[in-house]
Design a protein around this motif. Sequence first.
Motif, PDB file in Angstrom:
ATOM      1  N   VAL A  97      71.893 -47.919  21.916  1.00  0.00           N
ATOM      2  CA  VAL A  97      71.223 -49.218  21.954  1.00  0.00           C
ATOM      3  C   VAL A  97      72.217 -50.257  22.468  1.00  0.00           C
ATOM      4  N   ASN A  98      71.874 -50.896  23.575  1.00  0.00           N
ATOM      5  CA  ASN A  98      72.693 -51.948  24.174  1.00  0.00           C
ATOM      6  C   ASN A  98      72.387 -53.254  23.450  1.00  0.00           C
ATOM      7  N   ILE A  99      73.383 -53.816  22.744  1.00  0.00           N
ATOM      8  CA  ILE A  99      73.130 -55.022  21.950  1.00  0.00           C
ATOM      9  C   ILE A  99      72.945 -56.259  22.825  1.00  0.00           C
ATOM     10  N   TRP A 100      73.344 -56.207  24.090  1.00  0.00           N
ATOM     11  CA  TRP A 100      73.113 -57.343  24.980  1.00  0.00           C
ATOM     12  C   TRP A 100      71.686 -57.370  25.488  1.00  0.00           C
ATOM     13  N   ARG A 101      70.988 -56.263  25.429  1.00  0.00           N
ATOM     14  CA  ARG A 101      69.596 -56.212  25.854  1.00  0.00           C
ATOM     15  C   ARG A 101      68.620 -56.480  24.723  1.00  0.00           C
ATOM     16  N   ASP A 102      69.052 -56.277  23.487  1.00  0.00           N
ATOM     17  CA  ASP A 102      68.143 -56.357  22.350  1.00  0.00           C
ATOM     18  C   ASP A 102      68.724 -57.263  21.263  1.00  0.00           C
ATOM     19  N   PRO A 103      68.202 -58.482  21.123  1.00  0.00           N
ATOM     20  CA  PRO A 103      68.714 -59.408  20.108  1.00  0.00           C
ATOM     21  C   PRO A 103      68.581 -58.858  18.682  1.00  0.00           C
ATOM     22  N   GLU A 104      67.551 -58.059  18.446  1.00  0.00           N
ATOM     23  CA  GLU A 104      67.366 -57.452  17.125  1.00  0.00           C
ATOM     24  C   GLU A 104      68.506 -56.474  16.821  1.00  0.00           C
ATOM     25  N   ALA A 105      68.956 -55.738  17.827  1.00  0.00           N
ATOM     26  CA  ALA A 105      70.083 -54.813  17.653  1.00  0.00           C
ATOM     27  C   ALA A 105      71.371 -55.586  17.407  1.00  0.00           C
ATOM     28  N   ALA A 106      71.566 -56.683  18.140  1.00  0.00           N
ATOM     29  CA  ALA A 106      72.760 -57.507  17.922  1.00  0.00           C
ATOM     30  C   ALA A 106      72.768 -58.057  16.499  1.00  0.00           C
ATOM     31  N   ALA A 107      71.612 -58.453  16.001  1.00  0.00           N
ATOM     32  CA  ALA A 107      71.518 -58.960  14.626  1.00  0.00           C
ATOM     33  C   ALA A 107      71.840 -57.854  13.619  1.00  0.00           C
ATOM     34  N   ALA A 108      71.391 -56.638  13.890  1.00  0.00           N
ATOM     35  CA  ALA A 108      71.683 -55.513  12.993  1.00  0.00           C
ATOM     36  C   ALA A 108      73.180 -55.209  12.964  1.00  0.00           C
ATOM     37  N   VAL A 109      73.836 -55.295  14.110  1.00  0.00           N
ATOM     38  CA  VAL A 109      75.276 -55.058  14.177  1.00  0.00           C
ATOM     39  C   VAL A 109      76.027 -56.158  13.430  1.00  0.00           C
ATOM     40  N   ARG A 110      75.598 -57.407  13.608  1.00  0.00           N
ATOM     41  CA  ARG A 110      76.232 -58.511  12.877  1.00  0.00           C
ATOM     42  C   ARG A 110      76.055 -58.340  11.371  1.00  0.00           C
ATOM     43  N   ALA A 111      74.880 -57.902  10.956  1.00  0.00           N
ATOM     44  CA  ALA A 111      74.621 -57.699   9.524  1.00  0.00           C
ATOM     45  C   ALA A 111      75.506 -56.596   8.951  1.00  0.00           C
ATOM     46  N   ALA A 112      75.792 -55.594   9.744  1.00  0.00           N
ATOM     47  CA  ALA A 112      76.617 -54.470   9.269  1.00  0.00           C
ATOM     48  C   ALA A 112      78.112 -54.772   9.318  1.00  0.00           C
ATOM     49  N   ASN A 113      78.510 -55.782  10.099  1.00  0.00           N
ATOM     50  CA  ASN A 113      79.932 -56.051  10.332  1.00  0.00           C
ATOM     51  C   ASN A 113      80.343 -57.475   9.960  1.00  0.00           C
ATOM     52  N   ASP A 114      79.819 -57.982   8.871  1.00  0.00           N
ATOM     53  CA  ASP A 114      80.208 -59.312   8.363  1.00  0.00           C
ATOM     54  C   ASP A 114      80.070 -60.413   9.406  1.00  0.00           C
ATOM     55  N   GLY A 115      78.997 -60.378  10.189  1.00  0.00           N
ATOM     56  CA  GLY A 115      78.743 -61.427  11.173  1.00  0.00           C
ATOM     57  C   GLY A 115      79.375 -61.208  12.528  1.00  0.00           C
ATOM     58  N   ASN A 116      80.108 -60.134  12.715  1.00  0.00           N
ATOM     59  CA  ASN A 116      80.761 -59.841  14.000  1.00  0.00           C
ATOM     60  C   ASN A 116      79.945 -58.828  14.791  1.00  0.00           C
ATOM     61  N   GLU A 117      79.953 -58.977  16.101  1.00  0.00           N
ATOM     62  CA  GLU A 117      79.273 -58.009  16.971  1.00  0.00           C
ATOM     63  C   GLU A 117      80.268 -56.944  17.409  1.00  0.00           C
ATOM     64  N   THR A 118      80.834 -56.243  16.445  1.00  0.00           N
ATOM     65  CA  THR A 118      81.820 -55.203  16.719  1.00  0.00           C
ATOM     66  C   THR A 118      81.107 -53.923  17.128  1.00  0.00           C
ATOM     67  N   VAL A 119      81.448 -53.443  18.321  1.00  0.00           N
ATOM     68  CA  VAL A 119      80.862 -52.201  18.812  1.00  0.00           C
ATOM     69  C   VAL A 119      81.994 -51.280  19.244  1.00  0.00           C
TER      70      VAL A 119
END
Length: 148
Positions: A97-119
């Motif tokens: 899942v490309n987090i730049w294409r899907d805002p919902e995925a970016a939000a899920a990554v931020r939720a899992a990583n204390d607000g950071n978009e760490t991939v």
Amino acid sequence: MIRAWLLPASLTLVGLLGGGSRAADGSPLTGLFVLVAFLLLAFVNSPLLFPRSLTHAEALRRSAADGRPVVYWRPGCAYCMRLRTRLGSRAHRAHWVNIWRDPEAAAAVRAANDGNETVPTVLVISPDGAETVMTNPSPAQVEQAFAT
């Protein structure tokens, strides 16, 4: 979508200008080498290197059905490229899942990583529904998730 192609397009342009400049100065072999090197860098940094990206919702649905891990990534991320290349042909066993294409995925990554978009961030859903999140895992950890 444009953001994902900005770096590869820039690298291609630099390769064309640098290679053309070297060729015009009377060194066509060096110019060709510069062009090929920058085209290779552009390919490695492009979305073409990764399996087809799914949406966050589709990846979760498929993962629940087949038990494969979900890998959140973004173009240009050196750690994502490392993971993808080290997994080789086994990379298709995961849902990407490309987090730049899907805002919902970016939000899920931020939720899992204390607000950071760490991939890369890898989500593994066990058969009992328990979720395990791994941030920047080693290829061996992802391969272990394939086995479970």
